[in-house]
Design a protein around this motif. Structure first.
Motif, PDB file in Angstrom:
ATOM      1  N   ARG A  21      -3.305 -25.104 -51.724  1.00 12.90           N
ATOM      2  CA  ARG A  21      -4.638 -25.050 -51.094  1.00 12.90           C
ATOM      3  C   ARG A  21      -4.534 -25.387 -49.607  1.00 12.90           C
ATOM      4  O   ARG A  21      -5.153 -24.725 -48.773  1.00 12.90           O
ATOM      5  CB  ARG A  21      -5.586 -26.015 -51.811  1.00 12.90           C
ATOM      6  N   GLN A  22      -3.775 -26.412 -49.289  1.00 15.31           N
ATOM      7  CA  GLN A  22      -3.608 -26.782 -47.888  1.00 15.31           C
ATOM      8  C   GLN A  22      -2.870 -25.682 -47.120  1.00 15.31           C
ATOM      9  O   GLN A  22      -3.202 -25.390 -45.972  1.00 15.31           O
ATOM     10  CB  GLN A  22      -2.846 -28.100 -47.781  1.00 15.31           C
ATOM     11  N   MET A  24      -2.839 -22.428 -47.752  1.00 17.31           N
ATOM     12  CA  MET A  24      -3.716 -21.279 -47.523  1.00 17.31           C
ATOM     13  C   MET A  24      -4.714 -21.570 -46.401  1.00 17.31           C
ATOM     14  O   MET A  24      -4.974 -20.708 -45.546  1.00 17.31           O
ATOM     15  CB  MET A  24      -4.455 -20.901 -48.806  1.00 17.31           C
ATOM     16  N   ARG A  25      -5.251 -22.777 -46.391  1.00 21.81           N
ATOM     17  CA  ARG A  25      -6.178 -23.127 -45.302  1.00 21.81           C
ATOM     18  C   ARG A  25      -5.470 -23.074 -43.955  1.00 21.81           C
ATOM     19  O   ARG A  25      -6.007 -22.571 -42.967  1.00 21.81           O
ATOM     20  CB  ARG A  25      -6.787 -24.506 -45.544  1.00 21.81           C
ATOM     21  N   SER A  26      -4.265 -23.614 -43.896  1.00 19.23           N
ATOM     22  CA  SER A  26      -3.525 -23.679 -42.642  1.00 19.23           C
ATOM     23  C   SER A  26      -3.141 -22.295 -42.130  1.00 19.23           C
ATOM     24  O   SER A  26      -3.210 -22.017 -40.937  1.00 19.23           O
ATOM     25  CB  SER A  26      -2.270 -24.527 -42.828  1.00 19.23           C
ATOM     26  N   VAL A  29      -7.075 -19.524 -42.153  1.00 18.92           N
ATOM     27  CA  VAL A  29      -8.244 -19.776 -41.308  1.00 18.92           C
ATOM     28  C   VAL A  29      -7.922 -19.439 -39.850  1.00 18.92           C
ATOM     29  O   VAL A  29      -6.922 -19.900 -39.294  1.00 18.92           O
ATOM     30  CB  VAL A  29      -8.714 -21.234 -41.428  1.00 18.92           C
ATOM     31  N   SER A  45     -13.091 -19.813 -43.356  1.00 16.21           N
ATOM     32  CA  SER A  45     -12.650 -20.908 -44.210  1.00 16.21           C
ATOM     33  C   SER A  45     -12.073 -20.337 -45.496  1.00 16.21           C
ATOM     34  O   SER A  45     -12.234 -19.146 -45.783  1.00 16.21           O
ATOM     35  CB  SER A  45     -13.820 -21.858 -44.539  1.00 16.21           C
ATOM     36  N   VAL A  46     -11.406 -21.189 -46.247  1.00 18.90           N
ATOM     37  CA  VAL A  46     -10.928 -20.821 -47.577  1.00 18.90           C
ATOM     38  C   VAL A  46     -11.825 -21.537 -48.572  1.00 18.90           C
ATOM     39  O   VAL A  46     -11.818 -22.762 -48.668  1.00 18.90           O
ATOM     40  CB  VAL A  46      -9.452 -21.210 -47.775  1.00 18.90           C
ATOM     41  N   SER A  47     -12.604 -20.756 -49.306  1.00 16.69           N
ATOM     42  CA  SER A  47     -13.603 -21.328 -50.208  1.00 16.69           C
ATOM     43  C   SER A  47     -12.988 -21.858 -51.492  1.00 16.69           C
ATOM     44  O   SER A  47     -13.402 -22.892 -52.009  1.00 16.69           O
ATOM     45  CB  SER A  47     -14.666 -20.277 -50.543  1.00 16.69           C
ATOM     46  N   MET A  72     -11.743 -16.268 -49.487  1.00 12.12           N
ATOM     47  CA  MET A  72     -11.893 -16.624 -48.074  1.00 12.12           C
ATOM     48  C   MET A  72     -13.278 -16.241 -47.580  1.00 12.12           C
ATOM     49  O   MET A  72     -13.798 -15.191 -47.944  1.00 12.12           O
ATOM     50  CB  MET A  72     -10.833 -15.885 -47.243  1.00 12.12           C
ATOM     51  N   SER A  86     -17.234 -12.482 -47.483  1.00  7.27           N
ATOM     52  CA  SER A  86     -16.077 -13.070 -48.148  1.00  7.27           C
ATOM     53  C   SER A  86     -15.039 -11.996 -48.458  1.00  7.27           C
ATOM     54  O   SER A  86     -15.355 -10.805 -48.525  1.00  7.27           O
ATOM     55  CB  SER A  86     -16.489 -13.770 -49.447  1.00  7.27           C
TER      56      SER A  86
END
Length: 350
Positions: A21-22, A24-26, A29, A45-47, A72, A86
């Motif tokens: 999860r971290q 994908m966000r890094s 986004v 953002s990544v929902s 996303m 999205s």
């Protein structure tokens, strides 16, 4: 993490879902198309990142096993008109090839003008997403492969040592984002996730906590947003689509902010936390079989497209216990979405 595994012979695995999860966000986004065409789209953002992600080893061989759904959130503009939307990728798996990834693009409050951004998303943004997903397996192994093996110097078996050496020679230099730390991941065979909502009904610091995940759904209804909004609050309507008796202490004909109520013979308890007419609803929600005190948070944002005479219901559902995702999603799709459409004729039912 500490590994007790002589000669790296036995099966050892590490749950890396929180790291995923971290990651994908890094990585995702901020990815965007260019703005020269007057049509711009960007990952805001990544929902949700749902599914499984593990690194495992046996006999010196390290492998990754993952199957993820990634959602996303988009933002951007077409000319002077801004938009939100999205992109959903139903499957990012360990055996996926770059051409296997499917991208479901949704533009909220879509108009004929805003629909013009979709070709831009496909031609400029999607290739960047493919690159990120294609590199995920490599980065996962490079970051976590060493954590589930004892050092090569402590391995006596020539067989496992050769397997371990082939991995290290085939791997690349670590290049993980600085914001993703190994310490944030779970230890071997344990589950990772947020602790669950702290501010919803009946929750407290002493209540049992689950490892949790977030779900994302986007059903579409052929009805104005205010009508769909009322369908979730009007008690007579709720009893019609739920086909169950509604138990609520309040005598009002509508669910009001702060009201707690039960449905489906007491199997579901819900509390209305926030409401914004025709735009937003937030419910604390739990299954009766969950441990006492644990509520998930179901946030509904309603996006009405007057051009297309429909309302997109964007559901972000946090605090769902790990292992309960399929049950919660299936029940919501069957007993909420499908039942509402059948009862009131708010859209096609597949």
């Amino acid at each position: 993490m500490v590994v007790h595994n002589p000669n790296n012979w036995h099966w050892v695995d590490k749950n890396c879902i929180e790291w995923a999860r971290q990651y994908m966000r890094s990585k995702l986004v901020g990815l965007s198309s260019n703005e020269k065409t007057g049509k711009h789209a960007e990952i805001a953002s990544v929902s949700a990142v749902e599914g499984d992600c593990e690194v495992s080893q046996r006999k010196g061989k390290v492998i990754s096993l993952f199957d993820l759904k990634v959602v996303m959130m988009l933002k951007g503009f077409v000319g002077e008109e801004p938009f939100e939307g999205s992109i959903t990728v139903p499957e990012v798996a360990f055996d996926s090839q770059p051409d296997d990834y499917q991208f479901e693009i949704s533009i909220y409050k879509e108009t004929a003008q805003l629909s013009e951004v979709k070709p831009v998303i496909r031609s400029e943004l999607i290739p960047k997403l493919r690159d990120v997903f294609s590199g995920f397996a490599h980065d996962l192994l490079v970051t976590h492969g060493d954590d589930i093996q004892v050092p090569e110097s402590q391995v006596q078996s020539q067989f496992t040592r050769a397997n371990q050496k082939s991995l290290s020679q085939g791997g690349a230099t670590k290049s993980e984002p600085k914001s993703i730390a190994k310490s944030s991941t779970a230890t071997a065979t344990s589950s990772s996730g947020a602790a669950g909502p702290q501010s919803v009904a009946n929750s407290s610091s002493t209540a049992p906590k689950y490892n949790t995940t977030t779900l994302h759904l986007e059903p579409t209804f052929n009805v104005p947003a205010i009508e769909l909004y009322n369908t979730f609050l009007d008690k007579q309507r709720i009893m019609a689509w739920s086909r169950s008796h509604l138990i609520c202490a309040s005598s009002s004909p509508r669910i009001e902010k702060g009201d707690e109520f039960t449905l489906f013979g007491g199997n579901v308890t819900s509390k209305l936390e926030q409401c914004e007419p025709g735009k937003k609803l937030v419910f604390a929600w739990r299954l009766n079989e969950w441990q006492s005190g644990h509520f998930s948070v179901m946030t509904m944002n309603l996006h009405e497209s007057k051009d297309y005479h429909e309302t997109k219901l964007q559901v972000t559902w946090s605090g769902v216990p790990v292992g309960e995702e399929d049950k919660v999603r299936g029940n919501f799709e069957e007993y909420y979405i499908r039942s509402i459409k059948i009862t009131f004729g708010f859209g096609a039912v597949l």
